[in-house]
Motif scaffolding. Structure first.
Motif, PDB file in Angstrom:
ATOM      1  N   ILE A 123     -21.294   0.235   6.115  1.00  0.00           N
ATOM      2  CA  ILE A 123     -21.628  -0.061   7.516  1.00  0.00           C
ATOM      3  C   ILE A 123     -21.133  -1.451   7.861  1.00  0.00           C
ATOM      4  O   ILE A 123     -21.607  -2.459   7.337  1.00  0.00           O
ATOM      5  N   ARG A 124     -20.159  -1.492   8.749  1.00  0.00           N
ATOM      6  CA  ARG A 124     -19.549  -2.744   9.195  1.00  0.00           C
ATOM      7  C   ARG A 124     -19.035  -2.507  10.614  1.00  0.00           C
ATOM      8  O   ARG A 124     -19.034  -1.367  11.100  1.00  0.00           O
ATOM      9  N   LYS A 153     -29.866   1.924  18.365  1.00  0.00           N
ATOM     10  CA  LYS A 153     -28.912   1.676  19.448  1.00  0.00           C
ATOM     11  C   LYS A 153     -28.408   0.240  19.408  1.00  0.00           C
ATOM     12  O   LYS A 153     -27.209  -0.023  19.600  1.00  0.00           O
ATOM     13  N   GLN A 154     -29.314  -0.699  19.154  1.00  0.00           N
ATOM     14  CA  GLN A 154     -28.910  -2.098  19.044  1.00  0.00           C
ATOM     15  C   GLN A 154     -27.862  -2.276  17.943  1.00  0.00           C
ATOM     16  O   GLN A 154     -26.828  -2.920  18.153  1.00  0.00           O
ATOM     17  N   LEU A 159     -22.324  -3.236  16.345  1.00  0.00           N
ATOM     18  CA  LEU A 159     -21.251  -2.896  15.408  1.00  0.00           C
ATOM     19  C   LEU A 159     -20.082  -2.187  16.102  1.00  0.00           C
ATOM     20  O   LEU A 159     -19.134  -1.751  15.440  1.00  0.00           O
ATOM     21  N   LYS A 160     -20.188  -2.056  17.428  1.00  0.00           N
ATOM     22  CA  LYS A 160     -19.116  -1.515  18.271  1.00  0.00           C
ATOM     23  C   LYS A 160     -18.774  -0.046  17.976  1.00  0.00           C
ATOM     24  O   LYS A 160     -17.625   0.365  18.117  1.00  0.00           O
ATOM     25  N   SER A 212     -28.692  -8.478  10.719  1.00  0.00           N
ATOM     26  CA  SER A 212     -28.187  -9.175  11.903  1.00  0.00           C
ATOM     27  C   SER A 212     -27.723  -8.233  13.006  1.00  0.00           C
ATOM     28  O   SER A 212     -27.454  -8.669  14.121  1.00  0.00           O
ATOM     29  N   SER A 213     -27.646  -6.928  12.700  1.00  0.00           N
ATOM     30  CA  SER A 213     -27.138  -5.975  13.695  1.00  0.00           C
ATOM     31  C   SER A 213     -28.216  -5.495  14.660  1.00  0.00           C
ATOM     32  O   SER A 213     -27.913  -4.777  15.613  1.00  0.00           O
ATOM     33  N   HIS A 214     -29.451  -5.857  14.427  1.00  0.00           N
ATOM     34  CA  HIS A 214     -30.544  -5.407  15.305  1.00  0.00           C
ATOM     35  C   HIS A 214     -31.652  -6.455  15.299  1.00  0.00           C
ATOM     36  O   HIS A 214     -31.684  -7.345  14.441  1.00  0.00           O
TER      37      HIS A 214
END
Length: 256
Positions: A123-124, A153-154, A159-160, A212-214
């Motif tokens: 996951i990146r 969703k965040q 992560l685009k 950091s992704s959410h």
């Protein structure tokens, strides 16, 4: 004989009224808890009962559904949400007992697939989630209301990859319902909490979302302002105590 029967009936009625409050107090407080807490909260309730207290009654659902129940006047004593915003919502209506709100647990967000069948994904930013789904759907809790879905969703947005999968969602009423879609093979992949994946042998973790992704996954607890149960505050204090937090750690939660 009739007079005796009438007297005994009246005496029984008076006795029933006298003991009713005592009987009511023999049942534990009603706890409204986020669906992801099923195993851990039941274990905490068992541990509390083992100390000689009436076992709390627990109702599990998505935090959004529980908050709406509270706002509609549902009788309950303690609320445990899987995010801060739904507790904020309840607090803004004046429905929490002052100075009882505490954030005490944390969690992780993971991507899961059916056990023994799913391939691991790194996951990146821009990872090929849509390609991994193919013509199938991604199981998630409702991303417009349920905390697990909101976090999902965040993460996918940051992560685009959200634009490539938002038309491929299988939204569920809570995180456990999303988990069930994957474990039953109805969806090849799903986004759930790390503790959910740990609780369900029918799934395996194929990737972990960076913290950091959410937003931080945070579980607050509070006593409701309408509660009159003598054990509500005691059980809340137990949950946030070192002993109580240790119960949740056994199920994979982080504790504050």
């Amino acid at each position: 004989m009739r007079r005796l029967l009438a007297f005994l009936t009246s005496l029984f009625a008076v006795f029933a009224l006298a003991v009713a409050p005592a009987v009511a107090q023999q049942s534990g407080p009603l706890v409204l808890a986020a669906a992801s807490l099923q195993e851990s909260m039941n274990a905490a309730a068992d541990a509390w009962a083992a100390k000689g207290h009436p076992r709390p009654k627990i109702s599990f659902a998505g935090s959004s559904a529980l908050a709406r129940q509270i706002e509609s006047g549902a009788p309950a004593d303690v609320f445990v949400s899987a995010d801060e915003p739904w507790m904020d919502e309840v607090q803004s209506k004046g429905l929490l007992r002052p100075k009882t709100r505490v954030s005490f647990l944390t969690n992780t967000l993971v991507l899961v697939g059916p056990a023994g069948k799913a391939k691991r994904l790194t996951i990146r930013p821009g990872f090929p989630l849509a390609a991994a789904l193919g013509p199938n759907r991604l199981a998630v809790a409702d991303p417009n209301a349920v905390p697990a879905g909101i976090y999902a969703k965040q993460a996918l947005t940051r992560l685009k990859v959200w634009p490539s999968v938002q038309g491929k969602l299988a939204p569920a009423e809570n995180v456990r319902a999303a988990l069930a879609l994957v474990s039953r093979g109805a969806a090849p992949l799903g986004v759930v909490y790390g503790t959910d994946a740990r609780a369900e042998p029918g799934v395996q973790v194929v990737g972990t979302f960076p913290a950091s992704s959410h937003d931080p996954i945070s579980y607050p607890v509070a006593v409701l302002a309408s509660s009159r149960h003598k054990d509500a505050e005691g059980f809340r204090r137990y949950l946030i105590s070192p002993e109580g937090k240790a119960v949740f750690r056994r199920f994979g939660f982080g504790a504050r």
